[in-house]
Write a protein that holds these residues in place. Structure first.
Motif, PDB file in Angstrom:
ATOM      1  N   LYS A 128       0.572  -1.285  -0.107  1.00 34.55           N
ATOM      2  CA  LYS A 128      -0.132  -0.147   0.051  1.00 34.55           C
ATOM      3  C   LYS A 128       1.018   1.305  -0.191  1.00 34.55           C
ATOM      4  O   LYS A 128       0.387   2.362   0.227  1.00 34.55           O
ATOM      5  N   LYS A 129       1.951   1.202  -0.542  1.00 35.43           N
ATOM      6  CA  LYS A 129       2.951   2.373  -0.342  1.00 35.43           C
ATOM      7  C   LYS A 129       3.366   2.508  -1.993  1.00 35.43           C
ATOM      8  O   LYS A 129       3.590   1.633  -2.803  1.00 35.43           O
ATOM      9  N   GLU A 146       1.091   7.563  -0.023  1.00 31.73           N
ATOM     10  CA  GLU A 146      -0.366   6.953   0.288  1.00 31.73           C
ATOM     11  C   GLU A 146      -0.880   6.604  -1.311  1.00 31.73           C
ATOM     12  O   GLU A 146      -1.551   5.774  -1.375  1.00 31.73           O
ATOM     13  N   ASP A 147      -0.636   7.675  -2.411  1.00 26.64           N
ATOM     14  CA  ASP A 147      -1.250   7.148  -3.799  1.00 26.64           C
ATOM     15  C   ASP A 147      -0.193   8.211  -4.458  1.00 26.64           C
ATOM     16  O   ASP A 147       0.369   8.890  -4.011  1.00 26.64           O
ATOM     17  N   GLU A 160       0.362  12.417   0.134  1.00 28.78           N
ATOM     18  CA  GLU A 160       1.442  12.057   1.477  1.00 28.78           C
ATOM     19  C   GLU A 160       0.900  13.052   2.519  1.00 28.78           C
ATOM     20  O   GLU A 160       0.464  14.261   2.488  1.00 28.78           O
ATOM     21  N   ASP A 162      -2.167  12.651   3.452  1.00 29.76           N
ATOM     22  CA  ASP A 162      -3.435  12.806   3.225  1.00 29.76           C
ATOM     23  C   ASP A 162      -3.671  14.313   2.353  1.00 29.76           C
ATOM     24  O   ASP A 162      -4.707  14.723   2.032  1.00 29.76           O
TER      25      ASP A 162
END
Length: 432
Positions: A128-129, A146-147, A160, A162
């Motif tokens: 998930k990274k 995070e995405d 990063e 959120d």
């Protein structure tokens, strides 16, 4: 856009449960929003739908043919995308990788998923990274986000803590954390940023729909944050103040679409409104024209807002080979650039496509064929499926067998593969 994102969420939840197969699905939506910039409209959205359809066919494998229908790369991949920048994203036995045009495959078993678009760095996902690797699998930018979305024009969107921002190919952050961004890409060194504006609150209400009770949300002017959008360049200079509800399309040919209060207009690169923000919808500029919708009817206007094609159609498409497909009173026909009806709207066919190489694909019942610009059937309506002509060749399917035909309807090559895609860079993707 929200509906499409919901579709992706549903598909990714229900169809792509295996983490090694489906983790790049959200990247498809990102790329779909960018496709108009490259002239490849809906390629990746189509790709997404294909994956949702074919993922249930456990035995289906992907490969590639040349433009003459000869098998170049055998059907051995769980999934293979079209080639972009010389690379196809592949999945082989649940292991992600890339396929080069010379047939060399590079697999990355150490990652849950990898994904390339047109840049030299690919997304890598592990536990998930998100980070970025080169074609040898070497980590260039640490897997700490995070995405993330693919690099485009030298920049990638990353999330990063959120918060979304952008990095360059050295992993250096472009903007300060004081600004608010979404995942939308930097294009021509310009990024959309947002500021808080009107505050509204979402309240829930229940309605009855088809015998079932459904919760819906509506807005009151308290509480929830509504954002306004503007443009900033990569040097931190504000190009366009954040005064619009939505900025879409970015600058193409010197124009950009903006939206306020549910209406759309066009501004130039100086921020001057050139098409008033009073249309229900406006397309990007093509061949000096905008498709526009006003009072629930479609027409075409030029950059001076002069009406070129009157607002009288239920649907309209851009001109292709001098003709534009229109829907009038529920019937499809074709007009020329003088708005003369070349093929009168009729119910003769229940599907009509754009003209390419002098022919347009049509469907009658559940069979396909091709007509010329006089509405004459040139290639019989006998096929189970038919793709548009490209370079005087088209792919058709009949009785489970696929063919390449010429503009006379003559068979050039019997391919015998059940699933075929459009010729791209002289390679035809297939699956069986």
């Amino acid at each position: 856009m929200k509906k499409i994102f919901l579709l992706i969420l549903i598909i990714s939840t229900n169809v792509f449960g295996q983490k090694k197969v489906g983790n790049d699905i959200f990247k498809m939506e990102f790329l779909r929003t960018m496709t108009n910039l490259d002239g490849n409209s809906n390629d990746y959205y189509t790709d997404l739908v294909e994956r949702s359809m074919f993922s249930k066919k456990d035995s289906l494998k992907y490969g590639f043919l040349n433009s003459k229908g000869k098998e170049i790369i055998g059907p051995k991949y769980t999934y293979a995308s079209d080639f972009y920048n010389g690379k196809s994203n592949i999945i082989k036995d649940s292991i992600p990788g890339i396929l080069l045009e010379n047939g060399k495959e590079i697999l990355f078993p150490e990652y849950n998923a990898t994904y390339w678009y047109k840049g030299n760095l690919g997304i890598a996902i592990k536990e998930k990274k998100y980070g970025f690797i080169d074609t040898n699998g070497k980590i260039i930018i640490d897997l700490k986000y995070e995405d993330a979305f693919p690099f485009y024009q030298g920049y990638a969107s990353v999330k990063e803590n959120d918060t979304w921002n952008y990095i360059d190919e050295n992993g250096i952050k472009v903007f300060t954390d004081s600004l608010t961004f979404s995942y939308r890409p930097i294009i021509d060194n310009k990024a959309v940023f947002m500021i808080d504006s009107i505050k509204v609150e979402k309240n829930k209400s229940m309605i009855t729909e088809n015998g079932s009770r459904t919760f819906v949300e509506f807005l009151n002017k308290t509480g929830h944050i509504q954002l306004k959008e503007g443009l900033i360049d990569t040097n931190g200079k504000i190009i366009l103040n954040p005064i619009y509800d939505e900025i879409s399309g970015y600058y193409q040919n010197g124009y950009m679409r903006v939206r306020n209060n549910g209406k759309t207009g066009i501004i130039d690169e100086q921020g001057k409104v050139v098409i008033p923000i009073e249309y229900e919808d406006i397309s990007d500029l093509k061949d000096g024209l905008f498709l526009a919708k006003k009072s629930n009817k479609y027409g075409m206007i030029n950059t001076k807002e002069e009406i070129v094609i009157p607002f009288e159609y239920s649907k309209i498409r851009f001109f292709n080979e001098g003709l534009a497909l229109v829907i009038l009173n529920g019937k499809a026909g074709y007009i020329n650039k003088e708005n003369e009806m070349i093929i009168e709207p009729n119910y003769k066919f229940n599907f009509m496509g754009d003209f390419n190489n002098g022919l347009a694909a049509v469907r009658k019942g559940d069979k396909y064929g091709y007509i010329n610009n006089k509405n004459e059937i040139i290639i019989p309506i006998i096929y189970d499926s038919a793709l548009p002509f490209k370079e005087n060749k088209a792919i058709v399917k009949k009785d489970g067998i696929s063919f390449i035909i010429n503009t006379n309807g003559e068979e050039i090559k019997n391919i015998s593969e059940p699933y075929l895609w459009l010729d791209r860079d002289n390679l035809i993707r297939f699956a069986k």
